[in-house]
Design an enzyme around this catalytic site. Structure first.
Site, PDB file in Angstrom:
ATOM      1  N   GLU A 140       0.835  -1.205   0.000  1.00 31.57           N
ATOM      2  CA  GLU A 140       0.000   0.000   0.000  1.00 31.57           C
ATOM      3  C   GLU A 140       0.860   1.241   0.000  1.00 31.57           C
ATOM      4  OE1 GLU A 140      -2.227   3.367   1.964  1.00 31.57           O
ATOM      5  OE2 GLU A 140      -0.319   2.420   2.458  1.00 31.57           O
ATOM      6  N   GLU A 141       1.955   1.184   0.757  1.00 32.02           N
ATOM      7  CA  GLU A 141       2.787   2.369   0.941  1.00 32.02           C
ATOM      8  C   GLU A 141       3.512   2.793  -0.335  1.00 32.02           C
ATOM      9  OE1 GLU A 141       2.468   4.129   3.383  1.00 32.02           O
ATOM     10  OE2 GLU A 141       2.058   2.971   5.195  1.00 32.02           O
ATOM     11  N   ASP A 169      -7.515   1.614   8.055  1.00 29.66           N
ATOM     12  CA  ASP A 169      -6.136   2.046   7.878  1.00 29.66           C
ATOM     13  C   ASP A 169      -5.819   3.095   8.938  1.00 29.66           C
ATOM     14  OD1 ASP A 169      -3.658   2.630   6.871  1.00 29.66           O
ATOM     15  OD2 ASP A 169      -4.326   2.977   4.827  1.00 29.66           O
TER      16      ASP A 169
END
EC number: 3.4.11.-
Length: 495
Positions: free
Chosen positions: A303-304, A332
């Site tokens: 995701e990052e 999140d």
């Protein structure tokens, strides 16, 4: 009586065979899930044991992180997979994929003064660029925003409206030597260009304070900048973990997810160990019940680095398969130390960015959870800056919770949620200090109970929920330059 005993024996025999995709052992004898019962199975000690495990995984490796493709994340994936598989309640798989990892560092000085800078991941490298600084107008999203004399100079651009990658591309088209993007809210700025692109120029990020100071200096005279960017690139194999209940209607799937990776800088216990453990705790608690609709849990990778794992997953499903997913819930950063209880603005009433039909109802469900307990809450921008992005782009209703990242808490929010004004929701966001000690136990417990509340509601029934929109493509790119937080990395990843 004999026939009843025979029927029971046949049922038990069928259950004990454990046929994949069918109900797990003991399913007929489990109680139907309810919101109260599932919430009551959520224990703070279980949540904290989970986040402590992620901390120990990070600590076991010299990098002290869980970045995708690294040993810390590989161990995270294995642990999650084994924990969920061991319940016997789910069909569990690891979805393999390869993505380009990038690590970048930057130094920036202006008129001989060093500034605290961060490089955008996927930035082209630069070795001691020395050039005059010029300012782009209107957030630098169009060719007309760049001065005629941009060629060979470093351009200063304010964050907002378009992605960091687009800003870098526009600067490249204007033949700039480099680009510096400064924040449009208090605090430092870290992010990604979203991938390699030949239009990009070396790109770094600065805080709002430093960026505005540079703009003021330029207005009164010449500013010379020296900029260095070190960039590393590597293709890495990584995995999503996907787990679906063996029981329930598999044509009416309730899906929820959280990303399992961290940034390079630290262990990522709030971002996003909190969401990962939140949904894991609910997944384990759910095994005590039967349900009507199947529930699918996802732990996303990378995701990052641009929502890569969730995008890969959604793109792997054709319209027919994706249409079985009736809604997606995203979690999140749910344990921020200086938290605010925030719900994605699915109806667009706060930020004028609505989700697919059903997103508003998800928002209202979470509002009811907080309202019924007299707990304050507020909307957060529903902009597609987290792992729900790929879902809403394909017209899947979505929603979720968020307790805040780098945005500074206001005095008005302190009145609602407590905490400290003038301090970020998470002052250790994307830093080495994002450890177990960074977790607000009250916030993570409350929000994990909210996850349980939503899962029980939809696993039991979708009655009253809007008919699932036709699966298709939908533009979710927001056009807001001053929009406060909308998730974790995604808030600074792209825009």
């Amino acid at each position: 009586m004999k026939s009843q005993l025979l029927s029971l024996a046949v049922a038990v025999t069928t259950i004990s065979q454990g046929v994949v995709g069918q109900e797990p052992f003991g399913w007929p004898f489990k109680p139907m899930v309810t919101q109260d019962d599932l919430q009551n199975k959520i224990k703070l000690k279980d949540i904290m044991a989970g986040v402590e495990k992620l901390q120990s995984i990070s600590d076991a490796h010299p990098e002290k992180n869980r970045v995708f493709g690294g040993n810390g994340h590989k161990d995270t994936v294995e642990w999650i997979y084994n924990e969920i598989k061991a319940t016997g309640y789910y069909d569990v798989k690891k979805q393999e994929q390869v993505h380009l990892w990038s690590h970048a560092e930057a130094t920036v000085s202006a008129n001989g003064k060093d500034l605290k800078a961060s490089a955008m991941s996927y930035s082209p490298p630069a070795s001691k660029i020395m050039a005059e600084l010029v300012v782009a107008k209107n957030n630098g999203c169009n060719a007309t925003d760049y001065p005629e004399n941009t060629q060979g100079k470093i351009v200063l651009v304010e964050r907002g409206v378009c992605s960091f990658g687009e800003k870098s591309s526009q600067a490249g088209d204007a033949k700039a030597a480099g680009a510096i993007v400064y924040n449009n809210v208090p605090g430092s700025l870290a992010g990604t260009l979203g991938g390699l692109d030949k239009r990009h120029v070396p790109t770094a990020g600065l805080s709002q304070e430093d960026g505005k100071n540079l703009a003021t200096l330029i207005a009164s005279g010449k500013v010379d900048v020296t900029m260095n960017v070190i960039s590393l690139f590597e293709n890495r194999t990584t995995w999503n973990v996907i787990a679906e209940t063996k029981g329930g209607d598999h044509n009416n799937v309730i899906m929820l997810g959280a990303h399992s990776d961290s940034v390079d800088a630290g262990p990522g216990i709030n971002d996003n160990g909190s969401g990962s453990i939140g949904i894991m705790t609910v997944a384990k608690a759910l095994t005590n019940f039967k349900l009507n609709n199947a529930v699918r849990f996802a732990w996303w990778t990378a995701e990052e680095f641009g929502l890569l794992g969730s995008t890969f997953y959604v793109n792997s499903l054709d319209d027919r398969e994706l249409h079985k997913v009736k809604l997606y819930l995203n979690f999140d950063m749910i344990g921020s130390p200086n938290f605010a209880n925030q719900i994605y603005d699915g109806d667009g009433s706060a930020y004028n960015m609505t989700g697919p039909a059903g997103s508003a109802e998800i928002e209202y469900l979470f509002e009811k959870f907080f309202d019924d307990q007299g707990i304050p809450h507020q909307p957060t921008a529903f902009t597609g800056r987290s792992d729900y992005s790929a879902f809403i782009k394909r017209n899947v209703p979505a929603g979720g919770l968020f307790t805040g990242a780098e945005v500074v808490k206001t005095p008005e929010q302190v009145k609602l949620f407590g905490g400290e004004a003038g301090v970020a929701y998470d002052k250790n966001y994307h830093g080495k200090g994002d450890t177990v000690a960074n977790i607000n136990k009250g916030a993570i417990f409350l929000n994990t109970r909210a996850i349980a509340y939503s899962v029980a509601e939809y696993a039991r029934s979708l009655k009253g929920f809007p008919t699932r929109p036709k699966t298709g493509k939908r533009d979710v790119n927001p056009q807001y330059s001053k929009m406060p937080g909308g998730g974790c990395g995604h808030h600074t990843v792209f825009m």
